[in-house]
Scaffold this active site. Structure first.
Site, short mmCIF file in Angstrom:
data_model
loop_
_atom_site.label_atom_id
_atom_site.label_comp_id
_atom_site.label_asym_id
_atom_site.label_seq_id
_atom_site.Cartn_x
_atom_site.Cartn_y
_atom_site.Cartn_z
CG LEU A 128 -1.96 -1.13 1.34
CD1 LEU A 128 -2.85 -0.90 2.55
CD2 LEU A 128 -2.80 -1.24 0.08
CB SER B 73 -0.21 13.04 -17.21
OG SER B 73 -0.61 12.41 -16.00
CB CYS C 292 -2.39 -0.67 -8.22
SG CYS C 292 -2.40 -2.42 -8.66
CG PHE D 150 -4.04 2.87 -16.64
CD1 PHE D 150 -2.93 3.32 -15.95
CD2 PHE D 150 -4.18 1.50 -16.85
CE1 PHE D 150 -1.97 2.43 -15.48
CE2 PHE D 150 -3.23 0.61 -16.39
CZ PHE D 150 -2.12 1.07 -15.72
NE ARG E 145 -7.98 -3.33 -14.00
CZ ARG E 145 -7.30 -4.32 -13.43
NH1 ARG E 145 -7.87 -5.01 -12.45
NH2 ARG E 145 -6.08 -4.62 -13.82
#
Length: 429
Positions: free
Chosen positions: A154, A202, A209, A271, A279
């Site tokens: 994480l 960007s 994730c 992505f 996603r």
């Protein structure tokens, strides 16, 4: 020490498929079975057209499939026969980047294995270490307790997402001052304490994730009564959303404060480049904000399937519970030049290499005038002078490009003036 001869991986998605395919290639004496309840997905893994696009993956799968690599829907048998089951036995978080997953697996910075501090847990850790030691140096294999392993995953993604949000926040400041965020990123990236990676401004980060792991971190902090820590990491997500909204508002403002009924070519829907994964793609949210204003979108991506784009844009949170508007406002094209035909603007949302090589003079002739390019990935920096000489009005992230832009009047009231909120949805007549 217990020796692993059979591995079962539950889940044939973006992680399980590539990971176990590489394990099978690097450990020919181990039989690897990847199982999934999705029969269509398993059929694709057993075909010439894999269910995911990843450079080098097809070659890996074809070298092992049918020998020591198998894909099946018979989950119970695979688990019963396995010496080790991925996902349910140990904490072995992945640190793969889509687009470079095969390389990341074969040449990892580190392999992290966590387990219980019991004799059984330690034996399991050693057994999995032995699998990776077939090709990974022992110095790169880290063993920890389960909590350390999971939090490391994480924290790693949270730190990477934080860097992107940090440079994106600076991009807004650069646009306001006349600085160039690429020059700023280069200057600070040369500081060895900071480094240059993940300092590319960007339209925002995406993928499965980053947002998920940051929000998991936020949830953990809130659950453990650490509200200040939770608030800190929530800002990483908030800044990412702000960057997307700000970019969409800029498109609308530059097109004379309205995109209703205007054709906009959107190039790139995954992505990031070199993957077909959509996603949490920023393209989804840019499309939503433009659809909210009634823009007609013509979308092109070299790897994302039409049905995937329609599926993403038809989700209730994106379509405003009106999926019919997708069929009214969205057209998927198989050619970038077709997407740009009679368009008011060209918007680059994914940094596919091919977008650097397009014939922009040909595109300019096809577009309505004035013709705008909104480069959300800074892929056309080397072409700005040429594009301006052709006649394009250029807008990009973190830099003022057009010195004599066609004037427009920004919205006087409402959140769009500050470009901090998404465009407001037009009321139905």
């Amino acid at each position: 020490m217990f020796e692993i001869k059979r591995i079962c991986c539950i889940g044939a998605g973006y992680v399980g498929g590539p990971t176990c395919s590489v394990i099978a290639q690097m450990c020919p004496e181990i039989t690897v079975t990847v199982v999934d309840v999705n029969e269509t997905r398993i059929k694709a893994w057993n075909s010439d057209t894999l269910p995911i696009y990843e450079p080098g993956l097809k070659e890996v799968v074809e070298s092992c499939r049918g020998k020591n690599l198998f894909f099946s829907t018979d989950i119970s048998s695979a688990i019963k026969d396995a010496d080790l089951v991925f996902i349910s036995v140990l904490s072995n978080p992945e640190f793969l980047a889509e687009g470079t997953a095969v390389r990341d697996l074969k040449e990892p910075d580190r392999v992290l294995i966590g387990g219980d501090e019991t004799p059984e847990g330690q034996r399991a850790i050693k057994a999995l270490c032995a699998v990776y030691e077939h090709w990974v140096p022992k110095s790169r294999i880290i063993t920890t307790n389960t909590w350390s392993s999971e939090l490391s995953k994480l924290a790693a993604n949270a730190f990477l997402a934080q860097r992107i949000s940090s440079i994106n926040s600076i991009s807004a400041l650069c646009e306001a001052t006349g600085a160039d965020v690429e020059e700023v990123a280069k200057a600070i990236g040369m500081d060895q304490r900071i480094g240059s990676k993940f300092l590319k401004a960007s339209v925002g980060f995406g993928g499965s994730c980053f947002q998920k792991d940051v929000l998991n971190l936020v949830y953990l902090c809130e659950a453990l009564n650490l509200p200040e820590v939770a608030s800190y990491w929530q800002q990483v997500i908030d800044m990412n959303e702000y960057q997307r909204r700000r970019f969409a508002c800029r498109i609308i403002d530059c097109l004379f404060n309205t995109v209703t009924g205007k054709k906009i070519a959107l190039l790139g829907f995954s992505f990031k480049k070199d993957t077909g994964d959509t996603r949490e793609s920023s393209s989804i949210y840019i499309s939503k904000y433009l659809m909210d204003e009634g823009a007609k979108l013509f979308i092109y991506d070299p790897k994302v399937l039409k049905q995937q784009i329609i599926h993403d844009l038809s989700q209730p949170s994106i379509s405003e519970d009106n999926p019919e508007r997708v069929s009214e406002l969205v057209t998927i094209t198989s050619d970038p030049y077709e997407a740009c035909q009679s368009a008011h603007a060209l918007v680059i949302c994914t940094e596919w290499d091919m977008f650097r090589e397009l014939d922009y003079e040909k595109i300019y002739k096809k577009m309505l005038k004035p013709a705008f390019i909104f480069d959300g990935r800074r892929v056309l920096d080397h072409l700005h002078a040429e594009l301006q000489s052709i006649g394009f009005q250029i807008e990009t992230i973190g830099k003022k490009v057009t010195s004599a832009r066609i004037p427009y009047t920004p919205a006087v009231v409402g959140s769009r003036t500050a470009s901090t909120e998404p465009p407001t949805k037009k009321a139905k007549a």
